[in-house]
Write a protein that holds these residues in place. Structure first.
Motif, PDB file in Angstrom:
ATOM      1  N   ALA A 731       1.093  -1.131   0.032  1.00  0.00           N
ATOM      2  CA  ALA A 731      -0.026  -0.035  -0.085  1.00  0.00           C
ATOM      3  C   ALA A 731       0.715   1.195  -0.079  1.00  0.00           C
ATOM      4  N   LEU A 732       1.816   1.386   0.866  1.00  0.00           N
ATOM      5  CA  LEU A 732       2.746   2.425   0.807  1.00  0.00           C
ATOM      6  C   LEU A 732       3.712   2.678  -0.413  1.00  0.00           C
ATOM      7  N   GLU A 733       3.759   1.712  -1.084  1.00  0.00           N
ATOM      8  CA  GLU A 733       4.607   1.574  -2.236  1.00  0.00           C
ATOM      9  C   GLU A 733       3.700   2.130  -3.223  1.00  0.00           C
ATOM     10  N   THR A 734       2.323   1.696  -3.468  1.00  0.00           N
ATOM     11  CA  THR A 734       1.424   2.230  -4.473  1.00  0.00           C
ATOM     12  C   THR A 734       1.277   3.905  -4.244  1.00  0.00           C
ATOM     13  N   PHE A 735       0.981   4.284  -2.916  1.00  0.00           N
ATOM     14  CA  PHE A 735       0.678   5.736  -2.481  1.00  0.00           C
ATOM     15  C   PHE A 735       1.822   6.470  -2.993  1.00  0.00           C
ATOM     16  N   SER A 736       3.179   5.908  -2.743  1.00  0.00           N
ATOM     17  CA  SER A 736       4.318   6.885  -2.960  1.00  0.00           C
ATOM     18  C   SER A 736       4.489   6.933  -4.511  1.00  0.00           C
ATOM     19  N   ALA A 737       4.328   5.672  -5.443  1.00  0.00           N
ATOM     20  CA  ALA A 737       4.172   5.485  -6.683  1.00  0.00           C
ATOM     21  C   ALA A 737       3.173   6.729  -7.240  1.00  0.00           C
ATOM     22  N   CYS A 738       2.003   6.911  -6.685  1.00  0.00           N
ATOM     23  CA  CYS A 738       1.135   7.759  -7.053  1.00  0.00           C
ATOM     24  C   CYS A 738       1.666   9.333  -7.027  1.00  0.00           C
ATOM     25  N   GLY A 739       2.186   9.355  -5.674  1.00  0.00           N
ATOM     26  CA  GLY A 739       2.845  10.634  -5.549  1.00  0.00           C
ATOM     27  C   GLY A 739       3.926  11.150  -6.641  1.00  0.00           C
ATOM     28  N   ASP A 740       4.818  10.169  -6.798  1.00  0.00           N
ATOM     29  CA  ASP A 740       5.818  10.455  -7.873  1.00  0.00           C
ATOM     30  C   ASP A 740       5.314  10.790  -9.157  1.00  0.00           C
ATOM     31  N   SER A 741       4.338   9.830  -9.699  1.00  0.00           N
ATOM     32  CA  SER A 741       3.762   9.981 -10.813  1.00  0.00           C
ATOM     33  C   SER A 741       3.074  11.349 -10.904  1.00  0.00           C
ATOM     34  N   MET A 742       2.314  11.792  -9.992  1.00  0.00           N
ATOM     35  CA  MET A 742       1.790  13.298  -9.848  1.00  0.00           C
ATOM     36  C   MET A 742       2.872  14.408 -10.032  1.00  0.00           C
ATOM     37  N   GLU A 743       3.965  14.062  -9.331  1.00  0.00           N
ATOM     38  CA  GLU A 743       4.997  15.104  -9.383  1.00  0.00           C
ATOM     39  C   GLU A 743       5.617  15.302 -10.734  1.00  0.00           C
ATOM     40  N   GLU A 744       5.641  14.159 -11.366  1.00  0.00           N
ATOM     41  CA  GLU A 744       6.160  13.925 -12.750  1.00  0.00           C
ATOM     42  C   GLU A 744       5.491  14.766 -13.711  1.00  0.00           C
ATOM     43  N   ALA A 745       4.111  14.731 -13.499  1.00  0.00           N
ATOM     44  CA  ALA A 745       3.177  15.307 -14.506  1.00  0.00           C
ATOM     45  C   ALA A 745       2.946  16.752 -14.039  1.00  0.00           C
ATOM     46  N   GLY A 746       3.572  17.208 -13.077  1.00  0.00           N
ATOM     47  CA  GLY A 746       2.860  18.603 -12.448  1.00  0.00           C
ATOM     48  C   GLY A 746       1.679  18.869 -11.796  1.00  0.00           C
ATOM     49  N   LEU A 747       0.980  17.678 -11.540  1.00  0.00           N
ATOM     50  CA  LEU A 747      -0.346  17.711 -10.722  1.00  0.00           C
ATOM     51  C   LEU A 747      -0.060  17.884  -9.312  1.00  0.00           C
ATOM     52  N   THR A 748      -0.273  18.972  -8.800  1.00  0.00           N
ATOM     53  CA  THR A 748       0.231  19.031  -7.132  1.00  0.00           C
ATOM     54  C   THR A 748      -1.022  19.525  -6.502  1.00  0.00           C
ATOM     55  N   ASN A 749      -2.411  19.313  -6.877  1.00  0.00           N
ATOM     56  CA  ASN A 749      -3.426  19.812  -6.033  1.00  0.00           C
ATOM     57  C   ASN A 749      -3.374  18.673  -4.908  1.00  0.00           C
ATOM     58  N   PRO A 750      -3.724  19.207  -3.608  1.00  0.00           N
ATOM     59  CA  PRO A 750      -3.428  18.281  -2.417  1.00  0.00           C
ATOM     60  C   PRO A 750      -4.782  17.330  -2.193  1.00  0.00           C
ATOM     61  N   VAL A 751      -6.009  17.854  -2.896  1.00  0.00           N
ATOM     62  CA  VAL A 751      -7.096  17.141  -2.836  1.00  0.00           C
ATOM     63  C   VAL A 751      -7.371  16.097  -3.806  1.00  0.00           C
ATOM     64  N   PHE A 752      -6.778  16.276  -4.905  1.00  0.00           N
ATOM     65  CA  PHE A 752      -7.067  15.234  -6.037  1.00  0.00           C
ATOM     66  C   PHE A 752      -6.169  14.241  -5.713  1.00  0.00           C
ATOM     67  N   ALA A 753      -6.642  12.969  -5.653  1.00  0.00           N
ATOM     68  CA  ALA A 753      -5.726  11.823  -5.410  1.00  0.00           C
ATOM     69  C   ALA A 753      -4.921  12.026  -4.049  1.00  0.00           C
ATOM     70  N   PRO A 754      -5.529  12.298  -2.829  1.00  0.00           N
ATOM     71  CA  PRO A 754      -4.681  12.757  -1.723  1.00  0.00           C
ATOM     72  C   PRO A 754      -3.615  11.495  -1.333  1.00  0.00           C
ATOM     73  N   TRP A 755      -2.865  10.925  -1.890  1.00  0.00           N
ATOM     74  CA  TRP A 755      -1.755   9.961  -1.814  1.00  0.00           C
ATOM     75  C   TRP A 755      -0.887  10.062  -0.445  1.00  0.00           C
ATOM     76  N   TRP A 756      -0.633  11.516  -0.112  1.00  0.00           N
ATOM     77  CA  TRP A 756       0.267  11.952   0.815  1.00  0.00           C
ATOM     78  C   TRP A 756      -0.540  11.843   2.267  1.00  0.00           C
ATOM     79  N   LEU A 757      -1.615  11.967   2.124  1.00  0.00           N
ATOM     80  CA  LEU A 757      -2.635  11.696   3.552  1.00  0.00           C
ATOM     81  C   LEU A 757      -2.645  10.282   3.901  1.00  0.00           C
ATOM     82  N   GLU A 758      -2.876   9.469   2.806  1.00  0.00           N
ATOM     83  CA  GLU A 758      -2.797   8.127   3.056  1.00  0.00           C
ATOM     84  C   GLU A 758      -1.812   7.669   3.486  1.00  0.00           C
TER      85      GLU A 758
END
Length: 961
Positions: A731-758
């Protein structure tokens, strides 16, 4: 055939086909009980397929108590959109204005009109796409079956057009439980006009095959006995007859007719004559009949072969004869057994072909060209003339090209892109370098052959030199790149076109030029927002784009895209909401999905849920009206994901499962992602992790990790499933992968897909508060910038999760307060649970029990059964008391059952529900039966009371009541 006195015998007696007729009777009996069937009747030309069908259609035949629609396809109409459909439904008289008032066209069936009418008439609604026409034809057929079982009999299906075959496939996919029998007669040796569509129909529905082979010798003798009833045919005569004709019924009958006309019988002389004229019975019959007839008989016959059973005056005009001559010629042909007794149609298409063969290819082409002009002159729809022109090689004069273009327009109106493409392809042969034509042909091919469509658009773009026209082509090309998942290519092409347009426009462009530029800009933002590789570029372009007034459709579309990109970049939320509201302000013309869907996402993230719901409802309403199923399912899936994050799980499940049921019937449904992610998220929140994992495994979209929005929703669902199944590292690996992918894209909204909260909550629960704090801090600054209560509540919750001991109480109190004032009910329950746990650890058990009870109550209202059970366990451990959490009757309903129940409780009938949800009445009935059983009710009135008690009576998909 006829005897010498001119008394007609049956054209093709039904001999040796009793077992086939019995088989049709068996299939009809199955259809009557709601077991739909497709029967493919095939055999070579002259095998007796039509004779068998006519026997089945007789008053005492196996279809006697069923509604029967019979249609025969013609070679000349094989390229015409929905010609097979019109052959079937034509006798119902629905094409004229008087037919518009028929109850058969009530409800969704009205979308069938473009397929039924010969020409677009003022006041007709233009269909949204080909699907809307297919959907309308389905409901027209369903309306016919309301009074009893239905048989659709399509003769000469090898000449059926592609769109009609696609409709039969569409119909049979939705026919479960319907009293429907479809019988298609197909010439086995013929090349089908639409081979792919016919192959798909057979592959998808595994038809019962009825093959008509050659007649054996006893059956040939039986036919000979019918022709020569006074003489017993000699065995040697029958053997020779069977050998020469191969047992083909049509060849046998024609050869026997020729012998009788020549005054010969089934004796030695007849046997010798068989050897002379056999093996070419039909052609020989035609030529022999013409040998002793005036020239005008052949001319009339050839006109009949081209135009078919047409008005005598028009046949006369084509043949260059008087009406009297044509009428006499038809009588002569009828007495010769070449024309049917009940119509002016040849007994077999081979007869008409034989008449035309006598002209040679050039002569036949000239006759068809004259026929096309005649049909045009008398005011027939362009497709009728175009059907003749398609059979004329090299028809390239301006008049012919104009007719083909007009026919393409008519086909486009019908929702028959394949037919439009055929007409335009012929025009292209004459005008290969016309970019507007190439773009139009590409549009016609986009649905069924997107790769060729893209190639044509590249050609059109390369041939276009004017900057304005080039921009228009680039917009179409970029959107096509989007559809085939080549967004980067589309972005580059449109960027170059925009740069050239800017250089060409000058400082004072006129309003039309400004609108074109704005449309191109907004399209560039749409295409660039699809994939991670182009998303940063779209963000940069949005940041330097001057905000438009929002006075035109293109400006409102641009505002919608600017709002969602502002949201993706993290804010502030107030700017996002302002832009989205301006994009959605009441326009002069309705907004399209490209504006409404992005604006709804921006408004949801900005915590303006009512406005977001209204935007989605506008998409759903428009999609229902146009029968635009893809857009409808997309809007449902989007709303389901919003509702998951808001903790409205029952409603989210209803939307997600309804979308999945709709998508499951479509061939492109396997590429869907969002509905699966939403469905899996609702299942895991209800404590059904194994089922959630299975639901998410159904996602089949290739290259999913390339996409901006769907991929991250997918990862959030996957991470939550792993967490629920105890795979904490996964689970932690998946949430971290989500964060890395969003950073790569430049998608930084904290509410959309709140991986960091999880991730913070997961690590905090393991006591790894230092690591949890790192994730909390990554989201805190962005939450402050975004500024919504949800975002600030998420930040406080992450801060509390990463704070050890009693110090966690205060940030968790703040989280509960903030989330309670936001739409995020599920996260409010989670914060209350975590606060209760922190208070227990701090020694404040009494206050802890209060928050734990609140966590249970909120979680139950949301449908978060798993969280509610955890909160109850903590409450009991803290000294509190509470009964075991059990599911209510409403909780037992599936999402689709809940949707159907809500619609019915709101007063909708089963047919209305089915049309609203793009499913069958049978599907609705099955869902409703299950609802009644689960809720213990027997009547619709009781259902409303139960749903009202559960707070769900007014929730029904696609309506806000």
């Amino acid at each position: 055939m006829t005897d010498r006195a001119g008394v007609a015998h049956p054209v093709l007696p039904l001999v040796g086909r009793t077992e086939h007729l019995e088989a049709l009777a068996g299939h009809a009996a199955a259809a009557r009980t709601g077991r739909p069937r497709l029967v493919l009747l095939d055999g070579p030309a002259g095998a007796g397929k039509t004779a068998l069908l006519r026997a089945a259609l007789a008053a005492d035949g196996p279809f006697a108590d069923m509604t029967v629609l019979y249609g025969s396809c013609r070679a000349v109409e094989a390229a015409t959109g929905y010609s097979g459909v019109r052959a079937l439904f034509g006798p119902l008289g629905l094409a004229g204005r008087r037919g518009r008032t028929s109850a058969l066209l009530d409800g969704g069936a009205r979308h069938a009109l473009p397929a039924l009418t010969a020409v677009h008439q003022e006041g007709d609604a233009v269909p949204g796409d080909a699907f809307s026409v297919l959907q309308g034809l389905y409901w027209l057929t369903a309306n016919l079956m309301a009074d009893g079982p239905l048989v659709l009999v399509l003769d000469d299906a090898h000449w059926c057009d592609e769109r009609s075959l696609r409709w039969l496939d569409f119909l049979l996919r939705r026919a479960d439980g319907l009293p429907l029998l479809v019988v298609a007669a197909h010439r086995s040796e013929a090349d089908p006009a639409a081979p792919d569509a016919l192959a798909d129909l057979v592959a998808h529905h595994l038809p019962a095959q009825l093959r008509l082979g050659p007649l054996d010798t006893p059956r040939v003798a039986e036919l000979a006995g019918l022709v020569f009833p006074a003489v017993q045919p000699r065995p040697a005569f029958v053997d020779r007859l069977a050998a020469v004709t191969g047992g083909n019924p049509l060849q046998v009958v024609r050869l026997l007719s020729d012998l009788r006309s020549a005054g010969l019988g089934p004796d030695d002389a007849g046997e010798r004559k068989i050897a002379e004229i056999g093996g070419r019975a039909v052609t020989a019959s035609v030529h022999r009949m013409l040998e002793h007839r005036p020239d005008w008989v052949g001319r009339a016959a050839r006109a009949l072969a081209v135009l078919g059973d047409e008005d005598t005056a028009y046949l006369a005009a084509l043949a260059g004869l008087s009406v009297l001559h044509v009428e006499e010629a038809v009588d002569i042909l009828r007495h010769a057994g070449l024309v049917r007794a009940e119509s002016r149609e040849f007994v077999h298409d081979l007869v008409g072909a034989a008449f035309l063969d006598a002209l040679g290819k050039a002569g036949a082409a000239e006759l068809r060209l004259r026929a096309a002009r005649l049909l045009s002159d008398i005011g027939r729809p362009p497709e009728e003339s175009a059907a003749q022109l398609l059979l004329v090689p090299g028809a390239k004069d301006p008049w012919a090209l104009a007719v083909l273009r007009a026919a393409a327009t008519q086909a486009e109106h019908r929702g028959a892109p394949e037919a439009a493409a055929r007409y335009l392809q012929r025009v292209r042969e004459a005008e290969p370098d016309d970019p507007a034509l190439l773009a139009r042909l590409a549009k016609a091919l986009a649905e069924n052959d997107p790769e060729r469509s893209l190639s044509l658009l590249h050609e059109a773009h390369a041939l276009t030199t004017d900057a304005r026209a080039r921009t228009t082509t680039a917009i179409q090309l970029a959107l096509t790149c989007l559809s085939v998942q080549r967004s980067a290519q589309g972005v580059q092409i449109l960027t170059d076109a925009l740069d050239a347009l800017d250089a060409d426009l000058g400082p004072e462009p006129d309003p039309a030029e400004r609108e074109l530029r704005t449309l191109a800009e907004s399209t560039l933002l749409i295409v660039g927002s699809d994939e991670k590789s182009t998303f940063p570029q779209a963000l940069r372009r949005a940041a330097r784009t001057t905000e438009p007034p929002g006075d035109t459709p293109a400006q409102r579309q641009q505002l919608a895209m600017l709002s969602v990109l502002t949201a993706a970049d993290g804010g502030p939320a107030a700017d996002t909401a302002r832009r989205a509201r301006r994009a959605l302000r009441t326009p002069d013309a309705p907004l399209g999905a490209w504006a409404l869907l992005p604006a709804s996402l921006a408004l949801y993230l900005a915590e303006e849920d009512r406005a977001a719901d209204e935007a989605l409802e506008a998409v759903l309403r428009d999609s229902r009206e146009k029968a635009a199923v893809w857009t409808y399912a997309l809007a449902l899936s989007t709303r389901a994901l919003f509702r998951v994050e808001n903790g409205a799980l029952a409603d989210a499940a209803a939307d997600a499962q309804t979308a999945l049921e709709i998508l499951g019937r479509e061939r492109w449904g396997e590429t869907a992602t969002m509905a699966h992610a939403a469905h899996a998220s609702t299942l895991v929140a209800r404590g059904e992790a194994a089922q959630a994992e299975e639901a998410l495994a159904a996602v089949k979209r290739p290259g999913l990790d390339r996409f901006v929005w769907e991929y991250h929703w997918y990862l959030m669902a996957r991470g939550r499933i792993r967490l629920a199944r105890g795979d904490l590292d996964g689970a932690l690996e998946t949430f971290s992968a989500c964060g890395d992918s969003m950073e790569e894209a430049g998608l930084t909204n904290p509410v959309f897909a709140p991986w960091w909260l999880e991730a913070a909550c997961l690590l905090g629960g393991l006591g790894r508060t230092g690591e949890a704090r790192e994730f909390a801090e990554r989201g805190a600054g962005r939450s402050e910038r975004w500024g919504t209560r949800r975002a600030l509540g998420y930040a406080a919750l992450a801060r509390g999760a990463s704070t050890p001991g009693a110090a966690a109480v205060e940030p968790l109190r703040e989280a509960v307060t903030l989330l309670r004032s936001s739409p995020a009910r599920g996260h409010e329950a989670r914060a209350s649970l975590m606060l209760g746990r922190a208070l227990v650890e701090a020694g404040h058990a009494r206050e802890a029990r209060q928050h734990l009870r609140e966590a249970v109550a909120v979680a139950r209202r949301c449908g978060c059964v798993a969280l509610a059970r955890r909160a109850r366990e903590d409450l009991m451990a803290a000294g509190g008391r509470m009964r075991e959490i059990t599911s209510s009757a409403l909780d037992m309903l599936t999402g689709t059952e809940r949707t159907v129940a809500g619609l019915v409780a709101a007063g909708a009938g089963n047919r209305e529900v089915a049309q609203s949800l793009f499913v069958t009445v049978r599907t609705v009935e099955l869902h409703l039966t299950s609802v009644y059983r689960k809720l213990g009710v027997r009547r619709r009135a009781d259902l409303r009371a139960v749903l009202q008690a559960g707070g769900a009576a007014s929730r029904w998909t696609g309506d806000s009541r």
